[in-house]
Design an enzyme around this catalytic site. Structure first.
Site, mmCIF file in Angstrom:
data_model
loop_
_atom_site.group_PDB
_atom_site.id
_atom_site.type_symbol
_atom_site.label_atom_id
_atom_site.label_comp_id
_atom_site.label_asym_id
_atom_site.label_seq_id
_atom_site.Cartn_x
_atom_site.Cartn_y
_atom_site.Cartn_z
ATOM 1 C CE1 TYR A 1 -4.268 1.240 0.200
ATOM 2 C CE2 TYR A 1 -3.499 2.583 2.033
ATOM 3 C CZ TYR A 1 -4.466 2.281 1.092
ATOM 4 O OH TYR A 1 -5.618 3.015 1.047
ATOM 5 C CG ASN B 1 -16.316 0.602 2.787
ATOM 6 O OD1 ASN B 1 -15.271 0.909 2.223
ATOM 7 N ND2 ASN B 1 -16.559 -0.616 3.245
ATOM 8 C CG ASN C 1 -21.901 -7.617 -3.657
ATOM 9 O OD1 ASN C 1 -21.296 -7.163 -4.630
ATOM 10 N ND2 ASN C 1 -21.595 -8.772 -3.090
ATOM 11 C CB VAL D 1 -17.881 1.567 -1.627
ATOM 12 C CG1 VAL D 1 -18.100 2.768 -2.526
ATOM 13 C CG2 VAL D 1 -16.648 1.793 -0.742
ATOM 14 N N GLY E 1 -10.958 0.962 -6.614
ATOM 15 C CA GLY E 1 -10.445 -0.358 -6.297
ATOM 16 C C GLY E 1 -10.131 -1.085 -7.587
ATOM 17 C CG MET F 1 -12.397 -5.806 -5.882
ATOM 18 S SD MET F 1 -13.962 -6.348 -5.117
ATOM 19 C CE MET F 1 -14.985 -6.674 -6.539
ATOM 20 C CG PHE G 1 -12.464 9.122 -3.820
ATOM 21 C CD1 PHE G 1 -12.432 10.505 -3.729
ATOM 22 C CD2 PHE G 1 -12.781 8.383 -2.682
ATOM 23 C CE1 PHE G 1 -12.718 11.148 -2.529
ATOM 24 C CE2 PHE G 1 -13.067 9.023 -1.473
ATOM 25 C CZ PHE G 1 -13.033 10.402 -1.406
ATOM 26 C CD1 TRP G 2 -6.617 5.848 -0.761
ATOM 27 C CD2 TRP G 2 -4.813 7.037 -1.306
ATOM 28 N NE1 TRP G 2 -5.567 5.351 -0.038
ATOM 29 C CE2 TRP G 2 -4.446 6.059 -0.347
ATOM 30 C CE3 TRP G 2 -3.827 7.894 -1.783
ATOM 31 C CZ2 TRP G 2 -3.148 5.949 0.140
ATOM 32 C CZ3 TRP G 2 -2.543 7.769 -1.306
ATOM 33 C CH2 TRP G 2 -2.202 6.799 -0.363
ATOM 34 C CE LYS H 1 -15.374 -2.563 6.201
ATOM 35 N NZ LYS H 1 -14.854 -2.944 4.880
#
Lengths: 405, 405
Positions: free
Chosen positions: A95, A179, A207, A210, A308, A310, A332-333, A395
C-alpha cells in the site's frame, strides 16, 4: 506500597517509572478483567507488526500500559474497528501509505499498530482538553493512527467527536469513515446533479460496503442506480443478493455477464428513456475488462471514478472513449481525501450518521471478531487474513469487549 | 444570347435555369483557366466521396457551377487546405463525426466533400452580408463543411473572418484551426499555470503539428517541455529532428526508448529540480505502452489529455495511477470543441495568428499538393491516401492555383 498497587492477577505498574509505562505486558502474568488502576494507568493490547508480510505471519499482540493523559492528551478505548482491504494491503507492504514504525509502545522492534478506522469511547482526558469528555464517542481524524487496539493514547486534535451518538451503534459509527464516506464523496464530487430524480449512476462491486452505501445515498438524493454484481453459480443466492440490493433502493441490479452481454445497450437505453436520462458517474472497484464495460454506459463527458481493482487488471481504455466520448477517468482515495479535508470529512460523517439515525442507512453485513483480553493472536490475525478472500458473508470487524471499570 | 454566354472551351451556364446551377461539369468539355463568368457564375471542382473507403478508391473530382451569392450567401475560393489524419478517417468511415451526404452539388449519388480545415478568400457576397467583403480571408467556423474544393458557396454565419491578414500566408492561416488550436486548448484548459517559468508539460509525438505548436506556445508562456519523439534508425537524422525541436523552444527532447529506459526517472527528477517543479499536463497522441510510460512522469493530481492513438493500442492504466496518484485521464477533440465554442475558437485563432505575425510561430513542414483546374483525381487522392503513412517530411496540404479573374 503507595506507588505500587496490586492488580487482580498480580500486575503491577509503577507510576514513578516512565520506563515501565510502555513495558511489554508479556512479562507480566495476565489474568484479569480490569485494565485500569486507580492511579489512571490503563492496560492495553495492540495488534502490531514490525515487518511487512501476510497478516497471519507478521501480526502479534503487544501488551503495554498507558499513563494517565496530561495536557491535550486523551485516552480512548476502542469499541468497534473494521478490517478494510486497505488495512491488509498496508500490512503486506503493498500500500502506498506506509505507517511509521516506532518503539513508542515499548516493542522490542519498531512496530506499527494495524487498522485505520474505528470508533472509540473517551475514558479520560488531559487538563487542557476542551472539546472532549469521558464517555464521548470519537473517530479518527487521520489515517495511519492504528485502530486495532483495546486502548489508545492520542492527542485531542487527532480525533473527531461524534456530536450526537443517540440512536447509533458502535458498528454504525465505527464503519462510517471509509466506505460510506467514499461513496458519498464519489457520488457528489465527480458529477453535477439536478437531484430531480431523472439522473443515474452506474457501479460495479455493488454489494460491497461502498456499493451499498452508494445505493442508499442515491435513493435518498433521487439518483437512480445501475448496479453490477458478480454472478453466482447458485442462482437462488444471486437472486437473493439482487433482492437485497433492491431492498436498499437499487433501481437496477445486473450481473457482470449481463453487463457485458449484447442486449445491455438496448436495455440501458430503455431504462434511461432512450438516453434522455443521463448516466452521470461511474464507480469502479473492479477494473480490467469489467471496468471498461462499465464505462461504455456512461453518458458522454462524464467521469468514471476508480476506487479499487478487484480484478487486479489495468483499465485498458480505447482512445475513442477519451477523445470522442470525452469520458474522464480518475480515482478516489479516501485516505488522502480524509487527511486533506478533515473538516469536510467531519461534515460527511455527520451527514451519514444523521441518515443512519433516521433509519435511512442500513447496517452493512458484518462478520464480527470479538476481542477480549484473552483473545489469541491467531484469532485476531485470522480475521485480518480472511478479509482479502473472495465472497464473504460480511465485512470483518473487531468488536471490543468492555474491559474497563 | 443575353442569358447564355459562351465561355472559353464552350461551357455555357444558364442564369435562368436553377436546375443547371449545380449540374455536373462532367458533362461539359472543360479546358479553360477562367472559372467565373461575367454573370457571376463560378465553376468549381470538389473532391467528393459517396461511400466510405480508402481515399484512393472512393474519392472523385466533381465539377459544378455556383450561382452568384444572394442574401447572406458568400462565395469563397479556397487558398490552402490541409489534409489531416481525421479527414482520412472520416472518408474511411471510421470517424465518429460523419458528414452529411447530399446531392446539393449535383452529384448523381449523395456525396460529401472531403476536408474540414482551410483558408479561403471571399470572392463575392450577397446583398445582406455585413461582416465580409471581397478579398477577406476566412476560415471555417464549424467542422464538416468540406474544404477540399476550389470554391465554396456558404452562409456568412459559417465563416470566421481573419481580421488582419497582414504578414500572414495562406499556409499559416489555413493550418491554424486544427493543430495549433488543439495544442493551445490542451495546454491551457487542463492545468492551472502560474506562468512563472518553473512548470512543465510532457508530450509524445512531439514533432507532429500539435507537438510543434505546443512547444512554441510553451516557450511563449514560460512553460518548459519534455518532448518525446520516436527514435530513428539513422541517429544523425534523429539528432537533426531533436535540434529542430530545440530550435522551436523545446526544453528537453527524448526518444520513446529513452522515456521507457530505467534512467529516465532520475533524469526527469533532475530536470524538475527534484520534483519541486511540477509536470502539470501530459499530451498523448500515441497511447498504448508509450502513453502509460508518459503518464508515469506526471505530477500527482494532474491530467493526461489524449488526442490521438498512433499506436492503435488502448491505454492500459494501472489502478494505482488513478487511485493513489490521482491522475486524471481524458481526451480532447478539436472538432467538438470548435463546434461548441465558436467564439473561443475565434479568439484562439486570432491569438495564434498574432504570434505567427510576430514571428513566434514557425511554419510547419508541409508537403504541398498543388491543385489546378486540370489536376487529376489520382494526384489529389494520392495526397490524401498518403497522410496516414509513417514518417513524412511534412503535413499534406492542398494549395489552390488562382483560377479566377
Amino acid at each position: 506500597m503507595t506507588a505500587l498497587r496490586p492488580l487482580a492477577g498480580g500486575l503491577r505498574v509503577s507510576a514513578a517509572s516512565p520506563a515501565l509505562r510502555h513495558r511489554s505486558l508479556a512479562t507480566f502474568p495476565l489474568d484479569r478483567r480490569r485494565t485500569i488502576t486507580s492511579y489512571g494507568y490503563t492496560q492495553a493490547k495492540s495488534l502490531v507488526y514490525s515487518k511487512y508480510g501476510e497478516p497471519k505471519d507478521v501480526l502479534s499482540v503487544h501488551g503495554h500500559s498507558i499513563s494517565p493523559p496530561s495536557g491535550s492528551g486523551v485516552v480512548v478505548r476502542m469499541l468497534t474497528c473494521p478490517i478494510n482491504p486497505a488495512d491488509v494491503n498496508q500490512i503486506q507492504g503493498v500500500y502506498p501509505s506506509k505507517p511509521e514504525m516506532n518503539t513508542l509502545l515499548g516493542t522490542t522492534e519498531p512496530a506499527a499498530v494495524g487498522g485505520n478506522e474505528g470508533v472509540g469511547e473517551v475514558m479520560s482526558v488531559g487538563s487542557s482538553v476542551k472539546g472532549l469528555q469521558k464517555g464521548d464517542w470519537v473517530v479518527m481524524k487521520y489515517t495511519g493512527m492504528g485502530t486495532w487496539r483495546t486502548h489508545m493514547a492520542v492527542d485531542e486534535s487527532q480525533l473527531h467527536k461524534i456530536e450526537d451518538k443517540t440512536g447509533l451503534s458502535p458498528l454504525q459509527v465505527g464503519t462510517v469513515s471509509v466506505n460510506p464516506c467514499t461513496a458519498y464523496r464519489m457520488l457528489l464530487d465527480f458529477a453535477t446533479w439536478g437531484f430531480r430524480g431523472d439522473e443515474w449512476f452506474i457501479q460495479n462491486g455493488a454489494n460491497s460496503g461502498v456499493g451499498r452505501a452508494a445505493i442508499q445515498l442515491g435513493r435518498e438524493w433521487g439518483i437512480k442506480s445501475i448496479n453490477v454484481i458478480r454472478g453466482r453459480e447458485d442462482k437462488t443466492e444471486e437472486q437473493k443478493l439482487k433482492d437485497e440490493l433492491y431492498g436498499l433502493g437499487a433501481t437496477q441490479v445486473i450481473t457482470e455477464e449481463e453487463l457485458q452481454g449484447k442486449g445491455m445497450k438496448d436495455q440501458i437505453k430503455e431504462w434511461t428513456r432512450g438516453g434522455r436520462e443521463e448516466v452521470k458517474v461511474g464507480l469502479n472497484c473492479v477494473g480490467g475488462k469489467p471496468g471498461v464495460a462499465l464505462a461504455k454506459f456512461l453518458s458522454p463527458g462524464t467521469t468514471m471514478v476508480t476506487y479499487g481493482a478487484m480484478s487486479k487488471q489495468p483499465l485498458a481504455l480505447p482512445a475513442s472513449m477519451l477523445i470522442f466520448k470525452e469520458l474522464k477517468f480518475t480515482g478516489f482515495w479516501v485516505s488522502r481525501w480524509s487527511d486533506n479535508h478533515p473538516d469536510l470529512k467531519k461534515q460527511t460523517v455527520d451527514d451519514i450518521l444523521q441518515l443512519t439515525r433516521n433509519g435511512k442507512f442500513k447496517d452493512i453485513p458484518v462478520e464480527e471478531c470479538s476481542w477480549g483480553w484473552d483473545t489469541e493472536v491467531s484469532t485476531l490475525s485470522a480475521a485480518v487474513q480472511g478479509t482479502l478472500g473472495g465472497f464473504r458473508a460480511g465485512k470483518g470487524v473487531f468488536t471490543f469487549e468492555k474491559l474497563d471499570v
